[in-house]
Design a protein around this motif. Sequence first.
Motif, PDB file in Angstrom:
ATOM      1  N   ALA A   1       0.802  -1.228  -0.354  1.00  0.00           N
ATOM      2  CA  ALA A   1      -0.152  -0.413  -0.039  1.00  0.00           C
ATOM      3  C   ALA A   1       0.921   0.680   0.318  1.00  0.00           C
ATOM      4  O   ALA A   1       1.761   1.892   0.428  1.00  0.00           O
ATOM      5  CB  ALA A   1      -0.988  -0.646   1.089  1.00  0.00           C
ATOM      6  N   LEU A   2       0.480   2.166  -0.786  1.00  0.00           N
ATOM      7  CA  LEU A   2       1.059   3.204  -1.208  1.00  0.00           C
ATOM      8  C   LEU A   2       0.412   4.653  -0.338  1.00  0.00           C
ATOM      9  O   LEU A   2      -0.710   5.133  -0.766  1.00  0.00           O
ATOM     10  CB  LEU A   2       1.604   3.947  -2.243  1.00  0.00           C
ATOM     11  N   ARG A   3       1.453   5.363   0.048  1.00  0.00           N
ATOM     12  CA  ARG A   3      -0.014   6.276   1.066  1.00  0.00           C
ATOM     13  C   ARG A   3       1.076   8.300   1.326  1.00  0.00           C
ATOM     14  O   ARG A   3       1.988   7.994   1.067  1.00  0.00           O
ATOM     15  CB  ARG A   3      -0.481   5.953   2.854  1.00  0.00           C
ATOM     16  N   PHE A   4       0.430   8.465   1.222  1.00  0.00           N
ATOM     17  CA  PHE A   4       1.159   9.820   1.505  1.00  0.00           C
ATOM     18  C   PHE A   4       0.105  10.737   2.536  1.00  0.00           C
ATOM     19  O   PHE A   4      -1.007  10.427   2.777  1.00  0.00           O
ATOM     20  CB  PHE A   4       1.023  11.265   0.289  1.00  0.00           C
TER      21      PHE A   4
ATOM     22  N   MET B   1      -1.374  11.951  -6.493  1.00  0.00           N
ATOM     23  CA  MET B   1      -1.004  10.730  -5.266  1.00  0.00           C
ATOM     24  C   MET B   1      -2.418  10.228  -4.916  1.00  0.00           C
ATOM     25  O   MET B   1      -2.032   8.816  -4.376  1.00  0.00           O
ATOM     26  CB  MET B   1      -0.528  12.645  -3.927  1.00  0.00           C
ATOM     27  N   LEU B   2      -3.862  10.952  -4.959  1.00  0.00           N
ATOM     28  CA  LEU B   2      -5.042   9.852  -4.750  1.00  0.00           C
ATOM     29  C   LEU B   2      -5.193   8.648  -5.455  1.00  0.00           C
ATOM     30  O   LEU B   2      -5.186   7.643  -4.902  1.00  0.00           O
ATOM     31  CB  LEU B   2      -5.597  11.438  -5.180  1.00  0.00           C
ATOM     32  N   GLN B   3      -4.904   8.790  -6.530  1.00  0.00           N
ATOM     33  CA  GLN B   3      -5.253   8.129  -7.692  1.00  0.00           C
ATOM     34  C   GLN B   3      -3.961   6.899  -6.692  1.00  0.00           C
ATOM     35  O   GLN B   3      -4.709   4.779  -7.076  1.00  0.00           O
ATOM     36  CB  GLN B   3      -3.721   8.178  -9.130  1.00  0.00           C
ATOM     37  N   ALA B   4      -3.335   6.450  -6.772  1.00  0.00           N
ATOM     38  CA  ALA B   4      -1.992   6.192  -6.119  1.00  0.00           C
ATOM     39  C   ALA B   4      -2.003   5.169  -5.296  1.00  0.00           C
ATOM     40  O   ALA B   4      -2.247   4.250  -5.129  1.00  0.00           O
ATOM     41  CB  ALA B   4      -0.138   6.514  -5.833  1.00  0.00           C
ATOM     42  N   GLU B   5      -2.653   6.078  -4.222  1.00  0.00           N
ATOM     43  CA  GLU B   5      -3.931   5.499  -2.741  1.00  0.00           C
ATOM     44  C   GLU B   5      -4.653   4.602  -3.021  1.00  0.00           C
ATOM     45  O   GLU B   5      -4.786   3.517  -2.741  1.00  0.00           O
ATOM     46  CB  GLU B   5      -3.982   7.154  -1.654  1.00  0.00           C
TER      47      GLU B   5
ATOM     48  N   ASN C   1      -5.978  -1.621  -0.829  1.00  0.00           N
ATOM     49  CA  ASN C   1      -5.938  -2.428  -0.643  1.00  0.00           C
ATOM     50  C   ASN C   1      -4.532  -4.022  -0.742  1.00  0.00           C
ATOM     51  O   ASN C   1      -5.286  -5.008   0.443  1.00  0.00           O
ATOM     52  CB  ASN C   1      -6.974  -3.674  -0.946  1.00  0.00           C
ATOM     53  N   PHE C   2      -4.107  -3.332  -0.742  1.00  0.00           N
ATOM     54  CA  PHE C   2      -2.824  -3.620  -0.129  1.00  0.00           C
ATOM     55  C   PHE C   2      -2.126  -4.141   1.350  1.00  0.00           C
ATOM     56  O   PHE C   2      -2.084  -2.826   1.255  1.00  0.00           O
ATOM     57  CB  PHE C   2      -1.502  -4.290  -1.208  1.00  0.00           C
ATOM     58  N   ASP C   3      -1.543  -5.384   1.913  1.00  0.00           N
ATOM     59  CA  ASP C   3      -1.563  -5.181   2.926  1.00  0.00           C
ATOM     60  C   ASP C   3      -0.075  -6.418   3.140  1.00  0.00           C
ATOM     61  O   ASP C   3       0.032  -6.754   4.229  1.00  0.00           O
ATOM     62  CB  ASP C   3      -2.401  -6.621   3.576  1.00  0.00           C
ATOM     63  N   SER C   4       0.963  -6.453   2.020  1.00  0.00           N
ATOM     64  CA  SER C   4       2.293  -6.914   2.643  1.00  0.00           C
ATOM     65  C   SER C   4       2.860  -6.028   3.633  1.00  0.00           C
ATOM     66  O   SER C   4       3.643  -6.096   3.933  1.00  0.00           O
ATOM     67  CB  SER C   4       2.633  -7.797   1.431  1.00  0.00           C
TER      68      SER C   4
END
Length: 250
Positions: A99-102, A117-121, A126-129
């Motif tokens: 998961a990529l967050r800012f 940034m919003l698109q990436a988030e 839902n990615f969880d590694s």
Amino acid sequence: MTASEENSLLPKHVAIIMDGNNRFAKKMQMQQGAGHREGKNVLDPIVEHCRKNQIQALTVFAFSSENWNRPQFEVDLLMKLLQETIQEQLPRMEKFNIALRFIGDRSRLPAHLCELMLQAEHRTANFDSMTLTIAVSYGGMWDIAEAAKKIAAQAVAQKIAVDDIDVALFGQHVSIANLPAVDLLIRTGGDYRLSNFLLWQAAYAELYFTQTLWPEFTVDEFDDALAVFAGRERRFGKTSEQIQQEKIEN
């Protein structure tokens, strides 16, 4: 030592102040700004290493609230590099389930960058590694003030009572509140300060300072920081005797 015991010695959340890009460029007699581009390439192997070691979260300081005071050409370059980083990281995030967050004050960022940034988030939500968080236009004091503002608004709206406000409630309103508290904070570049980074979230973090400039920081030195962390006794206000007794009981 069993695998579970080894994992217990690893931090759940690592934060990095990626400092020393400009000094690296001067050292290598590179043109102005080139150190930032070199530093951008260091992040990928660190992220992969965190994922392999089952570190749940990595938060990196890319651009501080105070960095807006830097020369305009440098600010523009950093915005451009951030855009490139997001575009390059997205396929990697999808490949490795990260998961990529800012975090930070987006009101001062270019509109196209905020949209990216919003698109990436959204694409990686839902990615969880693990979670990679990039702090952009971020300051710890700004973060705390924003949390206070949200809580004050709830109190004015009578959704909460003043007596409801405590450390636990406040902690729910700072950035990355749903991630573990920062266990290990690394600063490259030789300075010994937090520079307004994750002041709330890193309240009990172990600190690791290195003279190594960020573009020269390697996975091997990251492992050195993990080894130092594993050797520290984290007491959280208790005595050493209490900690030892808890280990025996557990």
